[in-house]
Design a protein around this motif. Sequence first.
Motif, PDB file in Angstrom:
ATOM      1  N   GLU A   1      -6.424 -10.037  -4.256  1.00  0.00           N
ATOM      2  CA  GLU A   1      -6.106 -11.158  -3.362  1.00  0.00           C
ATOM      3  C   GLU A   1      -5.437 -10.658  -2.084  1.00  0.00           C
ATOM      4  O   GLU A   1      -5.764 -11.109  -0.973  1.00  0.00           O
ATOM      5  N   ALA A   2      -4.500  -9.704  -2.218  1.00  0.00           N
ATOM      6  CA  ALA A   2      -3.809  -9.165  -1.042  1.00  0.00           C
ATOM      7  C   ALA A   2      -4.784  -8.443  -0.115  1.00  0.00           C
ATOM      8  O   ALA A   2      -4.742  -8.622   1.114  1.00  0.00           O
ATOM      9  N   PHE A   3      -5.664  -7.634  -0.679  1.00  0.00           N
ATOM     10  CA  PHE A   3      -6.626  -6.903   0.152  1.00  0.00           C
ATOM     11  C   PHE A   3      -7.599  -7.854   0.831  1.00  0.00           C
ATOM     12  O   PHE A   3      -7.943  -7.674   2.005  1.00  0.00           O
ATOM     13  N   GLU A   4      -8.039  -8.858   0.100  1.00  0.00           N
ATOM     14  CA  GLU A   4      -8.972  -9.819   0.702  1.00  0.00           C
ATOM     15  C   GLU A   4      -8.301 -10.616   1.811  1.00  0.00           C
ATOM     16  O   GLU A   4      -8.926 -10.927   2.833  1.00  0.00           O
ATOM     17  N   ASP A   5      -7.022 -10.947   1.640  1.00  0.00           N
ATOM     18  CA  ASP A   5      -6.286 -11.645   2.698  1.00  0.00           C
ATOM     19  C   ASP A   5      -6.232 -10.816   3.970  1.00  0.00           C
ATOM     20  O   ASP A   5      -6.211 -11.359   5.090  1.00  0.00           O
ATOM     21  N   LEU A   6      -6.170  -9.483   3.813  1.00  0.00           N
ATOM     22  CA  LEU A   6      -6.083  -8.589   4.964  1.00  0.00           C
ATOM     23  C   LEU A   6      -7.454  -8.133   5.450  1.00  0.00           C
ATOM     24  O   LEU A   6      -7.548  -7.330   6.384  1.00  0.00           O
ATOM     25  N   GLY A   7      -8.527  -8.654   4.817  1.00  0.00           N
ATOM     26  CA  GLY A   7      -9.881  -8.266   5.220  1.00  0.00           C
ATOM     27  C   GLY A   7     -10.222  -6.849   4.846  1.00  0.00           C
ATOM     28  O   GLY A   7     -11.030  -6.193   5.530  1.00  0.00           O
ATOM     29  N   LEU A   8      -9.663  -6.337   3.750  1.00  0.00           N
ATOM     30  CA  LEU A   8      -9.877  -4.961   3.319  1.00  0.00           C
ATOM     31  C   LEU A   8     -10.611  -4.926   1.981  1.00  0.00           C
ATOM     32  O   LEU A   8     -10.538  -5.865   1.187  1.00  0.00           O
ATOM     33  N   GLU A   9     -11.295  -3.818   1.733  1.00  0.00           N
ATOM     34  CA  GLU A   9     -11.985  -3.630   0.456  1.00  0.00           C
ATOM     35  C   GLU A   9     -10.968  -3.255  -0.611  1.00  0.00           C
ATOM     36  O   GLU A   9     -10.210  -2.297  -0.458  1.00  0.00           O
ATOM     37  N   PRO A  10     -10.894  -4.014  -1.705  1.00  0.00           N
ATOM     38  CA  PRO A  10      -9.899  -3.702  -2.745  1.00  0.00           C
ATOM     39  C   PRO A  10     -10.155  -2.331  -3.367  1.00  0.00           C
ATOM     40  O   PRO A  10     -11.297  -1.870  -3.438  1.00  0.00           O
ATOM     41  N   PRO A  11      -9.112  -1.663  -3.827  1.00  0.00           N
ATOM     42  CA  PRO A  11      -9.274  -0.347  -4.460  1.00  0.00           C
ATOM     43  C   PRO A  11      -9.975  -0.486  -5.805  1.00  0.00           C
ATOM     44  O   PRO A  11      -9.912  -1.519  -6.465  1.00  0.00           O
ATOM     45  N   GLN A  12     -10.629   0.615  -6.213  1.00  0.00           N
ATOM     46  CA  GLN A  12     -11.364   0.627  -7.474  1.00  0.00           C
ATOM     47  C   GLN A  12     -10.511   1.087  -8.648  1.00  0.00           C
ATOM     48  O   GLN A  12     -10.856   0.843  -9.790  1.00  0.00           O
ATOM     49  N   HIS A  13      -9.413   1.774  -8.353  1.00  0.00           N
ATOM     50  CA  HIS A  13      -8.635   2.412  -9.410  1.00  0.00           C
ATOM     51  C   HIS A  13      -7.260   1.738  -9.520  1.00  0.00           C
ATOM     52  O   HIS A  13      -6.338   2.059  -8.774  1.00  0.00           O
ATOM     53  N   ILE A  14      -7.155   0.780 -10.449  1.00  0.00           N
ATOM     54  CA  ILE A  14      -5.925   0.017 -10.644  1.00  0.00           C
ATOM     55  C   ILE A  14      -5.541   0.077 -12.118  1.00  0.00           C
ATOM     56  O   ILE A  14      -6.377  -0.182 -12.986  1.00  0.00           O
ATOM     57  N   MET A  15      -4.291   0.410 -12.402  1.00  0.00           N
ATOM     58  CA  MET A  15      -3.806   0.440 -13.785  1.00  0.00           C
ATOM     59  C   MET A  15      -2.609  -0.508 -13.915  1.00  0.00           C
ATOM     60  O   MET A  15      -1.512  -0.174 -13.463  1.00  0.00           O
ATOM     61  N   PRO A  16      -2.796  -1.672 -14.544  1.00  0.00           N
ATOM     62  CA  PRO A  16      -1.656  -2.562 -14.790  1.00  0.00           C
ATOM     63  C   PRO A  16      -0.651  -1.899 -15.721  1.00  0.00           C
ATOM     64  O   PRO A  16      -1.013  -1.066 -16.550  1.00  0.00           O
ATOM     65  N   LEU A  17       0.582  -2.301 -15.576  1.00  0.00           N
ATOM     66  CA  LEU A  17       1.639  -1.710 -16.396  1.00  0.00           C
ATOM     67  C   LEU A  17       1.661  -2.290 -17.802  1.00  0.00           C
ATOM     68  O   LEU A  17       1.899  -1.580 -18.775  1.00  0.00           O
ATOM     69  N   GLY A  18       1.407  -3.598 -17.923  1.00  0.00           N
ATOM     70  CA  GLY A  18       1.570  -4.260 -19.213  1.00  0.00           C
ATOM     71  C   GLY A  18       0.379  -4.094 -20.133  1.00  0.00           C
ATOM     72  O   GLY A  18      -0.743  -3.786 -19.715  1.00  0.00           O
TER      73      GLY A  18
END
Length: 446
Positions: free
Chosen positions: A113-130
Amino acid sequence: MIGLIGPADSTRLCLSVALEEGLADQVMVRAYESADDAPGLAHELDQVCQVLLFTGRVPYALGRRSGGLSASLRFVPHAGADLYRALIQLLRRSHGEMPRMSLDTIEAAIVREAFEDLGLEPPQHIMPLGLAGSEELIRPVAEITGFHLERARAGDVDVCVTCLESVHRELIAAGVTAWRISHTRAAFREALRQAHLEARLNISETTQPAVILISVPDQEPTLAADPASYEAQSWRLHVRESVLDVAERLQGRLSERDDGTFMVFTSRGIAESAISRWMAGHGGPLQLHRSAIQARLGIGFGSTASAAEERARQALVMGERDGDLHVAFPNGEVLRAGRDRSPTTYRLRETHDATLRVAEHLGLGPLSLARLTRALRQVDASSVTAAELARAYGIEARSARRLMTSLQRAGIAIPLGRLGGARAGRPQTIYRIDVGRLIPSEAEDA
């Protein structure tokens, strides 16, 4: 009092915000070098603080997992504002080109959501903590560090972005380009305000009315057969003297009911202290000492004496069935404790008609409605956003927005205006919530 626990740089910034808010004298700080030290520091502060505020989810989870803490536990979440600031810093550092990155802790939906708000391509490598949706189940720090190292060494990313100070330190030591997302002052400010409000509520809870119902059956059938006999009257005198001792130790007022039970009125703080001693095996104020009296106790708390009495009666009925001590709380929770069993907590099924009607109207279950009302007590219901409700309620921002829509349709949430429309990111609507329409009165409950 608020206990603040975290790494030195985070606690230092949070304390400066507390100074701006006029809360510095309400905060006790314990900084650590390793998050593994958090449980020990939490138990130290638990002796004097009503709320323990951890600067991150890792020390919070370790503190919760350690058990035995009586204070309320909270943590400062890494939210969208923290991520926006980090992205702006990275854009400036890379002269306007967003580097490829791996990122941890923040949920993938919030990142996208943050990347889309800024008009950027979201990253592919995300690791949630929980893990598994639990605040206590988190990934080991070594696993998160390994995730970033693997992406960096494979050439998949230009920078490893982490919310964890220990992971950042390990990545830098390994020669990897890393960036740490730290909390904004606004995040600390909101967390401190909520913790301060909760600390005040916890203090006021200790002065709530508490009722302890004591039922003492006749020890021998012969006494019940001839209540006018000397033995029966002597037995009742022994019982009353013993119960009177309990009332005096609890600093309470004793009355005898028509059904033969005794009722002690005292405060919640005194009763909770006595319950803790009883659960630890020390007997204490709840023990009837004068003779071998096999009594049954039921304890209830409430904002009024009548509500506390009603809950005490529910607790006594449950105790007479299984022989254990039961304590009924205003939120529907019941504590069950026995001499030969570990204490357990469960919930009574909600049957109050007014509560059921409100829950059905909003499309919520009764227990979800109870959670909602508790969350609204932690925020300023006269001016609250969906994001603030999400953090207090423990749900995703989009779920909070849907809930706000339901409250608005029911006429319970009234929009007052919008916040942040001129800045990057989604503008937030500010609502005033009529909490009174969600919570049936104690008189009705009783």
